[in-house]
Design a protein around this motif. Structure first.
Motif, PDB file in Angstrom:
ATOM      1  N   ALA A 168       0.833  -1.195   0.000  1.00  0.00           N
ATOM      2  CA  ALA A 168       0.000   0.000   0.000  1.00  0.00           C
ATOM      3  C   ALA A 168       0.873   1.253   0.000  1.00  0.00           C
ATOM      4  O   ALA A 168       1.911   1.305   0.642  1.00  0.00           O
ATOM      5  N   GLY A 169       0.459   2.261  -0.750  1.00  0.00           N
ATOM      6  CA  GLY A 169       1.172   3.533  -0.753  1.00  0.00           C
ATOM      7  C   GLY A 169       2.320   3.565  -1.744  1.00  0.00           C
ATOM      8  O   GLY A 169       2.636   2.588  -2.418  1.00  0.00           O
ATOM      9  N   MET A 170       2.928   4.731  -1.806  1.00  0.00           N
ATOM     10  CA  MET A 170       4.048   4.933  -2.719  1.00  0.00           C
ATOM     11  C   MET A 170       5.349   5.003  -1.928  1.00  0.00           C
ATOM     12  O   MET A 170       5.360   5.406  -0.780  1.00  0.00           O
ATOM     13  N   VAL A 171       6.418   4.641  -2.572  1.00  0.00           N
ATOM     14  CA  VAL A 171       7.734   4.778  -1.966  1.00  0.00           C
ATOM     15  C   VAL A 171       8.246   6.185  -2.256  1.00  0.00           C
ATOM     16  O   VAL A 171       7.663   6.930  -3.028  1.00  0.00           O
ATOM     17  N   THR A 172       9.342   6.538  -1.649  1.00  0.00           N
ATOM     18  CA  THR A 172       9.868   7.896  -1.751  1.00  0.00           C
ATOM     19  C   THR A 172      10.122   8.317  -3.193  1.00  0.00           C
ATOM     20  O   THR A 172       9.809   9.444  -3.585  1.00  0.00           O
ATOM     21  N   SER A 173      10.671   7.435  -4.000  1.00  0.00           N
ATOM     22  CA  SER A 173      10.943   7.806  -5.397  1.00  0.00           C
ATOM     23  C   SER A 173       9.642   8.068  -6.160  1.00  0.00           C
ATOM     24  O   SER A 173       9.593   8.958  -7.015  1.00  0.00           O
ATOM     25  N   GLU A 174       8.586   7.328  -5.846  1.00  0.00           N
ATOM     26  CA  GLU A 174       7.301   7.564  -6.504  1.00  0.00           C
ATOM     27  C   GLU A 174       6.708   8.892  -6.052  1.00  0.00           C
ATOM     28  O   GLU A 174       6.099   9.602  -6.852  1.00  0.00           O
ATOM     29  N   TYR A 175       6.858   9.230  -4.776  1.00  0.00           N
ATOM     30  CA  TYR A 175       6.416  10.544  -4.306  1.00  0.00           C
ATOM     31  C   TYR A 175       7.167  11.650  -5.047  1.00  0.00           C
ATOM     32  O   TYR A 175       6.572  12.643  -5.464  1.00  0.00           O
ATOM     33  N   ALA A 176       8.474  11.491  -5.195  1.00  0.00           N
ATOM     34  CA  ALA A 176       9.279  12.505  -5.872  1.00  0.00           C
ATOM     35  C   ALA A 176       8.830  12.674  -7.320  1.00  0.00           C
ATOM     36  O   ALA A 176       8.697  13.806  -7.804  1.00  0.00           O
ATOM     37  N   MET A 177       8.592  11.583  -8.012  1.00  0.00           N
ATOM     38  CA  MET A 177       8.138  11.667  -9.403  1.00  0.00           C
ATOM     39  C   MET A 177       6.751  12.300  -9.485  1.00  0.00           C
ATOM     40  O   MET A 177       6.463  13.077 -10.398  1.00  0.00           O
ATOM     41  N   GLY A 178       5.894  11.981  -8.546  1.00  0.00           N
ATOM     42  CA  GLY A 178       4.564  12.582  -8.514  1.00  0.00           C
ATOM     43  C   GLY A 178       4.625  14.080  -8.293  1.00  0.00           C
ATOM     44  O   GLY A 178       3.902  14.854  -8.932  1.00  0.00           O
ATOM     45  N   ILE A 179       5.511  14.515  -7.393  1.00  0.00           N
ATOM     46  CA  ILE A 179       5.667  15.942  -7.130  1.00  0.00           C
ATOM     47  C   ILE A 179       6.237  16.650  -8.351  1.00  0.00           C
ATOM     48  O   ILE A 179       5.783  17.738  -8.725  1.00  0.00           O
ATOM     49  N   VAL A 180       7.232  16.053  -8.991  1.00  0.00           N
ATOM     50  CA  VAL A 180       7.821  16.651 -10.193  1.00  0.00           C
ATOM     51  C   VAL A 180       6.759  16.781 -11.292  1.00  0.00           C
ATOM     52  O   VAL A 180       6.662  17.824 -11.956  1.00  0.00           O
ATOM     53  N   ALA A 181       5.951  15.766 -11.472  1.00  0.00           N
ATOM     54  CA  ALA A 181       4.900  15.820 -12.493  1.00  0.00           C
ATOM     55  C   ALA A 181       3.867  16.890 -12.157  1.00  0.00           C
ATOM     56  O   ALA A 181       3.414  17.631 -13.042  1.00  0.00           O
ATOM     57  N   ALA A 182       3.491  17.006 -10.886  1.00  0.00           N
ATOM     58  CA  ALA A 182       2.513  18.013 -10.479  1.00  0.00           C
ATOM     59  C   ALA A 182       3.059  19.420 -10.678  1.00  0.00           C
ATOM     60  O   ALA A 182       2.343  20.317 -11.146  1.00  0.00           O
ATOM     61  N   VAL A 183       4.315  19.630 -10.347  1.00  0.00           N
ATOM     62  CA  VAL A 183       4.923  20.947 -10.528  1.00  0.00           C
ATOM     63  C   VAL A 183       5.034  21.282 -12.010  1.00  0.00           C
ATOM     64  O   VAL A 183       4.750  22.418 -12.425  1.00  0.00           O
ATOM     65  N   ALA A 184       5.414  20.318 -12.827  1.00  0.00           N
ATOM     66  CA  ALA A 184       5.506  20.554 -14.269  1.00  0.00           C
ATOM     67  C   ALA A 184       4.137  20.923 -14.843  1.00  0.00           C
ATOM     68  O   ALA A 184       4.022  21.853 -15.653  1.00  0.00           O
TER      69      ALA A 184
END
Length: 69
Positions: free
Chosen positions: A23-39
């Motif tokens: 369940a949930g995302m790992v740190t690298s997935e959180y980072a990619m999600g944040i980068v995509a949201a900012v973009a």
């Protein structure tokens, strides 16, 4: 009957534990999600602040404020 209930309960507990591990995302997935949201936010900001879109939005607001009921 007791053994069947106990076996069923054990299977449900094992399934819940397995689901909890994934369940949930790992740190690298959180980072990619944040980068995509900012973009996406940057692209949206650029589109909204462009001249044509800004003028169109101002026109929409002006027509809405000038509308008579």
């Amino acid at each position: 009957m007791y053994k069947a209930v106990r076996a069923r309960l054990r299977a449900l507990v094992c399934r819940a534990r397995a689901a909890r591990r994934d369940a949930g995302m790992v740190t690298s997935e959180y980072a990619m999600g944040i980068v995509a949201a900012v973009a996406f936010a940057v692209v949206l900001y650029k589109v909204v602040t462009s001249g044509e879109v800004g003028a169109e939005l101002q026109g929409i607001v002006k027509r809405a404020l000038d509308a008579q009921m």
